[in-house]
Write a protein that holds these residues in place. Sequence first.
Motif: not given
Length: 319
Positions: A59-82
Amino acid sequence: MATKPSELDVLDSHLSSTDAQEYQDELKTLEASLSSYWKFEVVPGVFKQSLKETDESKFNYLNEHFGILESWDEITTKLATLNLQSSEDESYKIFFLARHGQGFHNLAHSKYGDKAWNEYWSKLNGDGEIVWGPDPLLTELGISQAQENAAVWKQELSNNKSGKTDLILPTKWFVSPLSRSIDTLINTWGDIVDLKKVQPLIQENLRETTGVHTCDKRSPRRVIAKKYEPKGFRIETGFSEEDIYYKDDYRETVAEQSLRINKNLQQIFNENPEDSIISLTSHSGSIRAQLLVLGHRSFAVGTGGMIPVFVKATRHHNK
């Protein structure tokens, strides 16, 4: 460059059959003596590194957007909502766990191999060609690995089309007191944020497994302060002048290191309730312990590598 981990990295990242159990046993005793404490778990389905099927050796996170499975918007929205919906005894954070770039001790470790390094060379300061102790510096490759992370961060920030790029930028930076970690932080973040403004905090508990290996003995406080305080770094309260934790004849166990990493994470959650995205720059042994404490699977991180972890913390109270 900061790509996939080496065979030595994979070997060092894995726990023995007794490491995790020893930590859990000692942690249970510690928690019984506290009035309250945080318990940690990983929020699933956010980063590929937490999935069982992700091969850490490829696995190479540099080619995988740090390994995100969703978009950054979805991840940060989830973080804020939780966090918005959570009780006062629940908290969610994303940690970016960064390993320092290649140091001269890593170069020597590769040169001599794991057995010879651990049994002989690690106890010396050098071999006449390479100097690795105490507190070794980054190699040129190590510096370039940190700069490579900086380039990827800049790309990820520019790719966030919502315009809310500050949402995926950490708001707190913590770092080991060893030079290789501090210099990695500088070369990763120095062109992205104003270090004098964000003031990364140097913390003793973030340091590498300590003892026996001379590369893991830190510099005196006065040396660290002279070198890094003008750049914006702060040193935590109670930081001793000399390294009182390093011992020539005793190597810290995984359980012992994990307990101090747990203490470090407890402090971060207690003292930084409003900060939900946090950068920690440390070492392979520290990251091994952090992943154990956070409930994440073992995952090898190469020199200069980084692994994000989405964490849920629940505060428990003893009656």
